[in-house]
Write a protein that holds these residues in place. Structure first.
Motif, PDB file in Angstrom:
ATOM      1  N   GLU A 170      15.442   7.956 -10.571  1.00 27.07           N
ATOM      2  CA  GLU A 170      15.366   7.799 -12.029  1.00 27.07           C
ATOM      3  C   GLU A 170      16.274   8.802 -12.737  1.00 27.07           C
ATOM      4  O   GLU A 170      16.960   8.459 -13.700  1.00 27.07           O
ATOM      5  N   ILE A 171      16.269  10.047 -12.249  1.00 28.95           N
ATOM      6  CA  ILE A 171      17.152  11.040 -12.879  1.00 28.95           C
ATOM      7  C   ILE A 171      18.602  10.572 -12.762  1.00 28.95           C
ATOM      8  O   ILE A 171      19.360  10.600 -13.728  1.00 28.95           O
ATOM      9  N   ALA A 172      18.939  10.120 -11.570  1.00 26.70           N
ATOM     10  CA  ALA A 172      20.326   9.706 -11.333  1.00 26.70           C
ATOM     11  C   ALA A 172      20.708   8.565 -12.265  1.00 26.70           C
ATOM     12  O   ALA A 172      21.820   8.519 -12.783  1.00 26.70           O
ATOM     13  N   PHE A 173      19.760   7.659 -12.490  1.00 27.74           N
ATOM     14  CA  PHE A 173      20.064   6.545 -13.385  1.00 27.74           C
ATOM     15  C   PHE A 173      20.321   7.051 -14.804  1.00 27.74           C
ATOM     16  O   PHE A 173      21.313   6.702 -15.439  1.00 27.74           O
ATOM     17  N   ILE A 174      19.430   7.912 -15.286  1.00 26.68           N
ATOM     18  CA  ILE A 174      19.605   8.445 -16.638  1.00 26.68           C
ATOM     19  C   ILE A 174      20.934   9.196 -16.731  1.00 26.68           C
ATOM     20  O   ILE A 174      21.729   8.997 -17.650  1.00 26.68           O
ATOM     21  N   GLU A 175      21.180  10.042 -15.744  1.00 27.93           N
ATOM     22  CA  GLU A 175      22.385  10.862 -15.789  1.00 27.93           C
ATOM     23  C   GLU A 175      23.653  10.024 -15.713  1.00 27.93           C
ATOM     24  O   GLU A 175      24.638  10.333 -16.375  1.00 27.93           O
ATOM     25  N   SER A 176      23.629   8.983 -14.901  1.00 28.80           N
ATOM     26  CA  SER A 176      24.846   8.179 -14.825  1.00 28.80           C
ATOM     27  C   SER A 176      25.086   7.475 -16.150  1.00 28.80           C
ATOM     28  O   SER A 176      26.223   7.303 -16.574  1.00 28.80           O
ATOM     29  N   ALA A 177      24.000   7.097 -16.834  1.00 28.46           N
ATOM     30  CA  ALA A 177      24.172   6.472 -18.152  1.00 28.46           C
ATOM     31  C   ALA A 177      24.699   7.479 -19.174  1.00 28.46           C
ATOM     32  O   ALA A 177      25.453   7.128 -20.072  1.00 28.46           O
ATOM     33  N   LEU A 178      24.302   8.740 -19.031  1.00 27.30           N
ATOM     34  CA  LEU A 178      24.795   9.760 -19.958  1.00 27.30           C
ATOM     35  C   LEU A 178      26.261  10.077 -19.687  1.00 27.30           C
ATOM     36  O   LEU A 178      27.044  10.304 -20.602  1.00 27.30           O
ATOM     37  N   ASP A 179      26.611  10.073 -18.414  1.00 25.52           N
ATOM     38  CA  ASP A 179      27.987  10.392 -18.062  1.00 25.52           C
ATOM     39  C   ASP A 179      28.928   9.236 -18.355  1.00 25.52           C
ATOM     40  O   ASP A 179      30.106   9.435 -18.564  1.00 25.52           O
ATOM     41  N   ASP A 180      28.389   8.053 -18.314  1.00 28.23           N
ATOM     42  CA  ASP A 180      29.244   6.890 -18.457  1.00 28.23           C
ATOM     43  C   ASP A 180      28.588   5.862 -19.378  1.00 28.23           C
ATOM     44  O   ASP A 180      28.245   4.760 -18.972  1.00 28.23           O
ATOM     45  N   PRO A 181      28.369   6.257 -20.650  1.00 34.01           N
ATOM     46  CA  PRO A 181      27.553   5.430 -21.539  1.00 34.01           C
ATOM     47  C   PRO A 181      28.146   4.048 -21.785  1.00 34.01           C
ATOM     48  O   PRO A 181      27.427   3.124 -22.147  1.00 34.01           O
ATOM     49  N   GLU A 182      29.451   3.916 -21.568  1.00 40.37           N
ATOM     50  CA  GLU A 182      30.048   2.616 -21.856  1.00 40.37           C
ATOM     51  C   GLU A 182      29.873   1.627 -20.712  1.00 40.37           C
ATOM     52  O   GLU A 182      30.074   0.447 -20.872  1.00 40.37           O
ATOM     53  N   HIS A 183      29.488   2.132 -19.553  1.00 42.43           N
ATOM     54  CA  HIS A 183      29.275   1.236 -18.418  1.00 42.43           C
ATOM     55  C   HIS A 183      27.797   1.015 -18.123  1.00 42.43           C
ATOM     56  O   HIS A 183      27.414   0.005 -17.589  1.00 42.43           O
TER      57      HIS A 183
END
Lengths: 462, 638
Positions: A170-183
């Motif tokens: 779950e953390i990884a999902f949130i973080e990847s969305a923060l790092d790459d909000p357009e994807h």
């Protein structure tokens, strides 16, 4: 420099006559005052340094133990901080119970060697002491490490690791969305996370509940004695315990309940459960005992199967042999003082595949013949690692328990953040804390886990 | 016959004029040191050979921090951007991140102009082929091993440049080779000349080299695209500048758009059918590529369950027809590229201007550096940017700045600048590089910053401007304003906590209008600001005595009140982190003399040579028990 307050058991974890719980830090005296009721009315906070006080430790209404409390104010203490020592009656259970109370009222469990570390940080240790202390810390850590590895077998650590994996995902999902909000989008994610957090909370609560169960607070190898009625199970138990506990008669089915005993076998602690003989029965009272026995058998680390060598193997024996499959067991051909009807070969043939390299010994529980060999066999099994300590034992480790509680409160903070409609990046801050706490139980640091998870599970980037 | 080789003397030599080199050179020259910057081509100063953006998630933070320390990147992009967006605006303030599309040519030209106009700075086109060192005054460490120190560099023409410090910012040029399918050329980015000698010189000095790889997508002709089949991506209505010195009114420009399209099953089929012609999958590429920036081949193979990937078509500038195909970097052969790009909606008739390619290059294992970015075993040699194993313009720029500052501090005999993990993303980045095992080009990510709630892009000036001022790169005027700002924020937070709001009609009506529960009893304004649906600005009508404050002060007041609980938890974590960070390990500490240190820990500590107990504790293979042993032993040594 302000530091938090730590506590630990300062004596060896044996059933010795005295146990010492040591508390060090700014809050040591206030914490002691919260749980200690002395003979007089004076609070420890009002007492002179380097004094001894008699009284009781209370956890709320409950009186935990009768104790002596040593009050030492910093800098005249080992750590140079305010220090309290609680001398109690000893025994693993009581000492642990006092430590738990101390922690409940505001202290934190000490890391291995942390008292020494503080002594050093506060300039307490001089040159001549330093080297021996280094060795001491190391020895302590080696011991702690071995212990925690031993305790980490089986399903519970598997469960913690599983939960930890879920949290990381779950953390990884949130973080990847923060790092790459357009994807990667977080639309509707809080609702989904809420369900997952709720599930993990329930699992951790279950783990914690198991730690409150008095039974498992006893450390040792969970051992179950089985055998058909009147094979001599209770006699064996009595011989091991050294006093008459179970009712021993010649009538089959005399043991109506499940008896539990803690036995020290040359330094190895066995938590022994004597079961009613396993056989089909209509007797209601006995039926309960039989059901329980089967249940205990499932959770046991070691099964001692007692065969009556003076009678033929029967249906009951064959039933029991099925239960041995894949388990660590010792088979005792009991009643060696009587005429042999069933030989070792017959048993070996009957057990067959259910018990590879099973250990069969000849004993007489009543005449105390063959008991030394029995004890040696168990020791060998323990030191070769064939028997390991019950999985549940590990939750008795107070540090683990505190870590679970910390993880739980972190999850509650996540729930709160979701309820408060906080932005998603706040969830991962507390989830990371949960991840770290669970990691401290299974002995894994955070390292690069998160970054690896992000890259392996979520497609990122330009 | 004697050749008369050129010989000159400077204080500092900077090798490479990319984003790291420019910051390094500017910092040194601005601090008054005679500085020369070498580039293989003066036309490639501050070149952006990959994506046309500055900033982005966490990278935007780096740019703000560079600006707060007195670097140039923020100012340069504010002058040359053509679109700007604040990312993650719907999320918490810690992850808001600014990203701008740059006009690449303008960006490069503007930086060149700045370099040219800076006193004490010389620009020189030449390939530096050797570092020159001397052992005369080399330092001895505890084991009696002596280190050389830098005395200059030599160029491929044989010219010798004497200096006191060298900063290597060679980017992707060292032994570079570019790969497009079967076509392999020994060049740096954009066909520029590679630097082929310096690696050997470094290896002779015992420097451990890695080989990394990265890639870039094709540039396509704008006139061959059908934008009606793509989604338009506009910039923000209100543009926020990067630099704290830029007047926000100056950046409200007419912006250009980016465009969004997607790959599809047809695209993926073509890629899968040609994997054997991809240098990566065919095993021709030796270098390690970045996982966060996968090629389209990688995405299709590793995320086979995804039936489409987003592709952003971004302008490379106002005066060029080239568009960047973001999300489709590749090293597949030209003919496959041609076919695959044409499967995208809007790109059916696309004309490629420049092929996509992968590039391999030499870089160092950054564990050989101190956090000052000086080599542990070559005094006076510093390095920054992709040469250190990082990736990205912003990552490069901030290292260049730190390397430049520290080279200067060393020459000037002053304290070095080392930012820790609780002070800046720059601190996290450099600590990760020098302390952790790094086997791929390193990119900044917000998840790497454990104290990110404190390391926001909105407070970079409050965090770092004082340091920038002490170094000498921030003006007194700017420093005074930061101090004033701090004071204003503090006063306003205190005032708001004392403002009592009664349950009167006006208040209830305002609350209702924001969907907030009405009051039963009076509360403080602080409590109302903390409600999720409210904030400092929304409550202005009922805050009768509110003073006039600049908008960046109001923003800080709001954030600090609203997220106080989280922020104070994080401050607590930082306190315990700092405790170990402050325990310094003396230079030349001999780990062999420490009894009962485990062998693995001993070896790792000797290799990394950490400067503090905190740093030691982050080295993989060093356990908490080892740290205790070290602490006790160090005390005994006193």
């Amino acid at each position: 420099m302000k530091t938090d307050t730590i506590a630990a058991i300062a004596t060896a974890m044996t059933n010795a006559g005295i146990g010492i719980v040591r508390i060090s830090g700014d809050e040591a005296v206030p914490i002691a005052d919260r749980i200690f009721q002395g003979k007089g009315t004076k609070k420890l906070a009002e007492c002179e340094t380097h004094t001894i006080h008699y009284g009781h430790i209370h956890d709320g209404e409950e009186v935990v133990d009768e104790v002596m409390v040593l009050l030492m104010r910093g800098p005249r203490s080992y750590t140079r901080e305010d220090t309290i020592e609680i001398d109690c009656h000893g025994g693993i259970y009581v000492t642990k119970r006092i430590l738990e109370t101390v922690i409940k009222y505001g202290a934190r469990p000490a890391e291995p060697g942390e008292f020494t570390k503080r002594a050093f940080l506060n300039g307490r240790i001089d040159l001549s002491q330093a080297e021996s202390v280094i060795d001491l810390i190391h020895a302590k850590n080696d011991f702690a490490l071995k212990n925690s590895i031993k305790q980490l077998s089986g399903s519970v650590s598997g469960k913690v690791k599983g939960l930890r994996g879920e949290v990381l995902h779950e953390i990884a999902f949130i973080e990847s969305a923060l790092d790459d909000p357009e994807h990667i989008s977080l639309d509707g994610y809080p609702q989904k996370l809420s369900v997952i957090v709720d599930k993990i909370i329930k699992e951790i609560e279950k783990l914690l509940a198991s730690s409150d169960n008095g039974r498992i607070l006893k450390e040792g190898i969970s051992t179950v004695i089985v055998g058909k009625p009147n094979a001599g199970k209770s006699s064996l138990l009595n011989t091991l315990v050294g006093e008459e506990r179970a009712i021993v008669t010649d009538i089959a089915g005399t043991t109506r309940d499940v008896l539990e005993e803690q036995i020290n076998l040359d330094g190895i602690i066995l938590n022994v459960t004597d079961t009613a003989g396993i056989r089909e029965t209509d007797d209601v009272v006995e039926k309960i005992g039989v059901d329980k026995a089967k249940k205990y058998l499932k959770d046991a680390d070691l099964i001692v199967y007692v065969v009556d060598s003076s009678t033929k193997l029967d249906e009951n024996d064959y039933e029991i042999m099925k239960l041995l499959e894949g388990r660590q067991s010792v088979i005792l051909r009991n009643k060696s003082d009587l005429e042999t009807v069933t030989t070792e070969e017959e048993i070996r043939d009957a057990v067959g595949e259910n018990c590879d390299n099973c250990r069969i010994l000849s004993v007489s529980a009543r005449e105390q013949i063959g008991m030394e060999e029995f004890s040696r066999t168990i020791r060998e099994m323990f030191f070769s690692g064939d028997i390991t300590v019950n999985d549940e034992v590990y939750i008795t480790n107070i540090r683990h328990k505190t870590a679970l509680q910390e993880a739980l409160s972190g999850l509650h903070l996540v729930e709160q953040s979701i309820a408060d409609q906080m932005p998603e990046d706040f969830y991962s801050i507390d989830l990371m804390h949960v991840y770290e706490e669970l990691g401290s139980i299974v002995g894994e640091a955070v390292g690069d886990d998160l970054v690896n998870e992000i890259f392996s599970k979520f497609c990122m980037g330009k | 016959m004697n050749r008369n080789l050129l010989e000159e003397t400077y204080d500092v030599v900077v090798v490479g004029a990319g984003h790291a080199g420019c910051e390094a050179a500017l910092a040194c020259a601005r601090l008054g040191l005679e500085t020369i910057i070498f580039t293989v081509s003066v036309d490639s100063i501050a070149l952006m050979p990959c994506n046309p953006n500055i900033g982005g998630s966490s990278k935007g933070h780096l740019v703000r921090e560079i600006d707060a320390l007195g670097g140039q990147m923020g100012i340069n992009i504010d002058k040359t951007f053509i679109q700007s967006k604040m990312l993650n605006k719907s999320k918490g303030p810690a992850v808001h991140s600014l990203r701008a599309q740059a006009d690449k040519a303008d960006y490069s030209m503007e930086m060149r102009r700045t370099l040219q106009e800076t006193d004490h700075l010389t620009i020189r086109q030449a390939e530096v082929s050797e570092i020159v060192t001397s052992w005369d005054e080399g330092q001895d460490d505890a084991e009696g091993e002596s280190f050389p120190h830098i005395t200059g560099v030599r160029t491929s023409s044989g010219a010798l440049y004497h200096c006191k410090a060298v900063i290597l910012c060679t980017g992707t040029y060292l032994n570079a080779r570019c790969l497009t399918g079967e076509m392999i050329t020994p060049t740096g980015p954009n066909g520029l000349m590679a630097a082929t000698h310096l690696t050997d010189s470094l290896k002779k000095h015992g420097v451990e080299m890695y080989r990394f790889k990265t890639g870039t997508p094709a540039r396509v002709d704008k006139n061959s695209l059908d934008f009606s089949k793509m989604e338009e991506q506009k910039g923000d209505e209100r543009i926020v500048p990067f630099s704290f010195t830029t007047n926000p009114e100056d950046v409200q420009i007419d912006q250009v758009s980016c465009w969004l399209t997607y790959t599809n099953e047809k695209t993926h089929e073509i890629i899968r059918g040609n994997l054997d012609r991809s240098p990566i999958y065919a095993g021709i590429i030796e270098g390690t590529g970045p996982r966060y920036c996968p090629s389209i081949e990688d995405k299709v193979v590793k995320f086979a369950d995804k039936d489409r990937h987003q592709i952003f078509i971004e302008p490379e500038g106002i005066h060029t027809n080239e568009m960047y195909v973001g999300g489709m970097s590749s090293s597949l052969p030209e003919d496959v590229q041609h076919e695959m790009y044409r499967t995208l909606p809007g790109l059916e008739n696309v004309k490629i201007v420049r092929n996509a390619y992968a590039i391999e290059y030499d870089c160092i294992n950054p564990n050989q550096l101190y956090a000052t970015l000086e080599f542990k075993k070559i005094k006076g040699l510093f390095s920054g940017g992709q040469f250190n194993g990082s990736s990205g313009y912003e990552e490069a720029a901030c290292q260049g700045l730190v390397a430049g500052i520290n080279a200067s501090m060393q020459i000037l005999g002053r304290e070095p600048l080392v930012l820790d993990r609780s002070e800046a993303y720059i601190g996290v980045l450099i600590d990760d590089l020098v302390t952790k095992e790094n086997r791929e080009p390193y990119r900044m990510m917000t998840s790497r910053a454990e104290y990110r709630l404190l390391l926001r892009q909105d407070n970079a000036d409050l965090r770092l401007s004082k340091k920038g001022y002490e170094i000498g790169l921030i003006s007194k005027e700017r420093y005074d304003w930061v101090c004033k700002k701090e004071e204003l924020i503090k006063q306003e937070i205190e005032r708001v906590a004392k403002v009592h709001i009664g349950a009167n009609k006006e208040v209830q009506a305002l609350l209702q209008s924001f969907g907030s529960i009405s009051l039963n009893t009076g509360v403080t304004l602080t409590e109302l600001i903390r409600r999720p649906e409210l904030d400092y600005e929304k409550l202005e009508p009922i805050d009768k005595n509110r003073p006039e404050l600049p908008c960046d002060v109001r923003e800080q007041v709001n954030i600090n009140i609203k997220y106080d609980g989280y922020i104070s938890r994080q401050i607590k974590q930082v306190e315990s982190f700092k405790r170990l960070e402050k325990k310094k390990i003396p230079e030349g500490f001999n780990y062999d003399e420490v009894p009962s240190l485990r062998l693995e820990a001993r070896q790792k500590l000797k290799i990394y040579n950490p400067t503090s107990i905190g740093q030691a504790s982050r080295i993989s293979g060093v356990s908490p028990a080892d740290i205790s042993v070290l602490l006790v032993y160090m005390e005994a040594q006193h």
